[in-house]
Design a protein around this motif. Structure first.
Motif, mmCIF file in Angstrom:
data_model
loop_
_atom_site.group_PDB
_atom_site.id
_atom_site.type_symbol
_atom_site.label_atom_id
_atom_site.label_comp_id
_atom_site.label_asym_id
_atom_site.label_seq_id
_atom_site.Cartn_x
_atom_site.Cartn_y
_atom_site.Cartn_z
ATOM 1 N N CYS A 1 28.844 42.327 25.129
ATOM 2 C CA CYS A 1 28.737 41.692 26.603
ATOM 3 C C CYS A 1 29.868 41.920 27.344
ATOM 4 O O CYS A 1 30.226 42.086 28.243
ATOM 5 N N GLY A 2 30.980 41.434 26.567
ATOM 6 C CA GLY A 2 32.233 41.466 27.078
ATOM 7 C C GLY A 2 32.818 42.643 27.549
ATOM 8 O O GLY A 2 33.481 42.861 28.791
ATOM 9 N N THR A 3 32.737 43.702 26.670
ATOM 10 C CA THR A 3 32.930 44.866 27.074
ATOM 11 C C THR A 3 32.123 45.477 28.308
ATOM 12 O O THR A 3 32.914 46.235 29.258
ATOM 13 N N LEU A 4 30.918 45.100 28.295
ATOM 14 C CA LEU A 4 30.362 45.699 29.545
ATOM 15 C C LEU A 4 30.728 45.024 30.770
ATOM 16 O O LEU A 4 30.611 45.736 31.769
ATOM 17 N N ILE A 5 30.930 43.946 30.819
ATOM 18 C CA ILE A 5 31.240 43.040 32.009
ATOM 19 C C ILE A 5 32.568 43.512 32.594
ATOM 20 O O ILE A 5 32.866 43.748 33.439
ATOM 21 N N LEU A 6 33.599 43.655 31.565
ATOM 22 C CA LEU A 6 34.606 44.096 31.821
ATOM 23 C C LEU A 6 34.791 45.751 32.437
ATOM 24 O O LEU A 6 35.308 45.774 33.426
ATOM 25 N N ALA A 7 33.860 46.229 31.838
ATOM 26 C CA ALA A 7 33.847 47.924 32.237
ATOM 27 C C ALA A 7 33.255 47.972 33.679
ATOM 28 O O ALA A 7 33.627 48.645 34.695
ATOM 29 N N LEU A 8 31.860 47.246 33.841
ATOM 30 C CA LEU A 8 31.273 47.064 35.317
ATOM 31 C C LEU A 8 32.119 46.402 36.340
ATOM 32 O O LEU A 8 32.199 46.899 37.561
ATOM 33 N N SER A 9 32.984 45.460 35.941
ATOM 34 C CA SER A 9 33.747 44.807 36.962
ATOM 35 C C SER A 9 35.019 45.480 37.571
ATOM 36 O O SER A 9 35.233 45.798 38.544
ATOM 37 N N ILE A 10 35.522 46.498 36.582
ATOM 38 C CA ILE A 10 36.653 47.399 36.916
ATOM 39 C C ILE A 10 36.195 48.651 37.742
ATOM 40 O O ILE A 10 36.815 49.022 38.703
ATOM 41 N N TRP A 11 34.793 48.781 37.328
ATOM 42 C CA TRP A 11 34.306 50.105 38.310
ATOM 43 C C TRP A 11 34.202 49.572 39.578
ATOM 44 O O TRP A 11 34.419 50.137 40.466
ATOM 45 N N VAL A 12 33.482 48.340 39.800
ATOM 46 C CA VAL A 12 33.371 47.684 41.254
ATOM 47 C C VAL A 12 34.631 47.735 41.837
ATOM 48 O O VAL A 12 34.952 47.889 42.933
ATOM 49 N N ARG A 13 35.798 47.293 41.084
ATOM 50 C CA ARG A 13 37.114 47.026 41.724
ATOM 51 C C ARG A 13 37.589 48.221 42.000
ATOM 52 O O ARG A 13 38.272 48.274 43.119
ATOM 53 N N VAL A 14 37.441 49.357 41.542
ATOM 54 C CA VAL A 14 38.338 50.744 41.542
ATOM 55 C C VAL A 14 37.520 51.539 41.870
ATOM 56 O O VAL A 14 37.678 53.116 41.637
ATOM 57 N N SER A 15 36.187 51.304 42.384
ATOM 58 C CA SER A 15 35.066 52.507 42.552
ATOM 59 C C SER A 15 35.986 53.817 43.406
ATOM 60 O O SER A 15 36.626 53.702 44.349
ATOM 61 N N LYS A 16 35.652 54.855 42.849
ATOM 62 C CA LYS A 16 36.206 56.001 43.419
ATOM 63 C C LYS A 16 35.847 56.270 44.906
ATOM 64 O O LYS A 16 36.442 56.762 45.613
ATOM 65 N N ASP A 17 34.434 56.113 45.142
ATOM 66 C CA ASP A 17 33.760 56.267 46.367
ATOM 67 C C ASP A 17 34.469 55.241 47.509
ATOM 68 O O ASP A 17 34.382 55.637 48.583
ATOM 69 N N GLY A 18 34.402 54.036 46.978
ATOM 70 C CA GLY A 18 34.690 52.955 47.972
ATOM 71 C C GLY A 18 35.890 51.966 47.959
ATOM 72 O O GLY A 18 35.822 51.446 48.761
ATOM 73 N N LYS A 19 36.776 52.306 47.191
ATOM 74 C CA LYS A 19 37.914 51.530 47.030
ATOM 75 C C LYS A 19 38.762 51.531 48.431
ATOM 76 O O LYS A 19 39.008 50.433 48.805
ATOM 77 N N GLU A 20 39.135 52.793 48.902
ATOM 78 C CA GLU A 20 39.923 52.810 49.851
ATOM 79 C C GLU A 20 39.404 52.391 51.294
ATOM 80 O O GLU A 20 39.764 51.469 52.100
ATOM 81 N N ILE A 21 38.025 52.472 51.100
ATOM 82 C CA ILE A 21 37.340 51.971 52.627
ATOM 83 C C ILE A 21 37.094 50.419 52.502
ATOM 84 O O ILE A 21 37.352 49.711 53.605
ATOM 85 N N ILE A 22 36.753 49.823 51.258
ATOM 86 C CA ILE A 22 36.553 48.558 51.112
ATOM 87 C C ILE A 22 37.777 47.525 51.237
ATOM 88 O O ILE A 22 37.948 46.559 51.691
ATOM 89 N N THR A 23 38.871 48.187 50.607
ATOM 90 C CA THR A 23 40.063 47.178 50.136
ATOM 91 C C THR A 23 41.075 47.326 51.150
ATOM 92 O O THR A 23 42.207 46.512 51.224
#
Length: 238
Positions: free
Chosen positions: A22-44
């Motif tokens: 579960c820790g691995t999943l939440i880490l991977a998903l959180s990182i994906w949201v944080r550095v999303s390829k499609d939305g990182k530049e637009i959102i941050t």
């Protein structure tokens, strides 16, 4: 003297293995949201002065520590180490408190985060017609986003691109001429659907996924606190 329950011992091991996953999943998903390829530049991007990913950043730290705690709990259960089990209990309690803090931050600053996201997106809409290096980065991200979401522009649509429209026209094209969302701009059949609402929906869905996973993990953490303390007491009474 009472012995250590073998069932409890190996249940604790299995629980911690599940906890580590579960820790691995939440880490991977959180990182994906944080550095999303499609939305990182637009959102941050943009000078908003506030990071809209505070809760996600906390969950990234939580996920990393949970992986370590899962390993620590497994070793403590198998080796019957009171020291490891106590460290596991204290660390798990701190993680649970951090998650509660992240949930409170998310609830308190939800409206503010939405406002900042809107301001950032409208600010970036102006960059679509720009020629600076920062503008070029935003434009590359937008072209990728438009292709994936079948939208065009952020605020006014194709007009947001200004003199840069020729570079983005392929991603703005509307292939279904019978679609009521199609219109003509500079001789090109483009979609009238802007990306603004779609980006906000994507952002909110990702945050909901992270929050849902965090709540599910909290239930597992509470069980871990109970199991570890019971095992700790049993080992001490041997």
């Amino acid at each position: 003297m009472a012995g250590v329950s073998g069932c409890l011992k190996y249940s604790m091991f299995f629980f911690n293995f599940l906890f580590w996953i579960c820790g691995t999943l939440i880490l991977a998903l959180s990182i994906w949201v944080r550095v999303s390829k499609d939305g990182k530049e637009i959102i941050t991007s943009g000078d908003t002065g506030t990071n809209p990913f505070v809760a996600v950043n906390i969950l990234i730290a939580v996920g990393a520590i949970i992986m370590v705690l899962g390993f620590l709990g497994c070793c403590g259960a198998v080796k019957e180490s009171r020291c490891m089990l106590l460290l596991f209990f204290v660390g798990l309690l701190l993680i649970l408190l951090l998650q509660v803090a992240a949930g409170i931050l998310g609830a308190v600053f939800k409206s503010q985060s939405t406002r900042l996201l809107n301001e950032t997106l409208y600010e970036n809409a102006k960059l679509l017609s720009g020629t600076t290096n920062e503008a070029r980065e935003i434009q590359k991200a937008m072209i990728s986003l438009q292709t994936e979401l079948k939208c065009c522009g952020l605020d006014m649509g194709a007009e947001d691109w200004g003199n840069n429209f020729q570079e983005a026209k392929e991603s703005c094209k509307c292939t279904d001429s019978s679609n009521h969302q199609c219109r003509t701009y500079q001789g090109v059949n483009v979609t009238s659907q802007t990306c603004l609402s779609l980006v906000k929906d994507l952002f909110e869905k990702n945050i909901i996924i992270v929050i849902g996973l965090a709540f599910g993990l909290a239930v597992i953490e509470i069980l871990g606190l109970v199991f570890s303390m019971v095992l700790y007491c049993q080992i001490g009474s041997k």
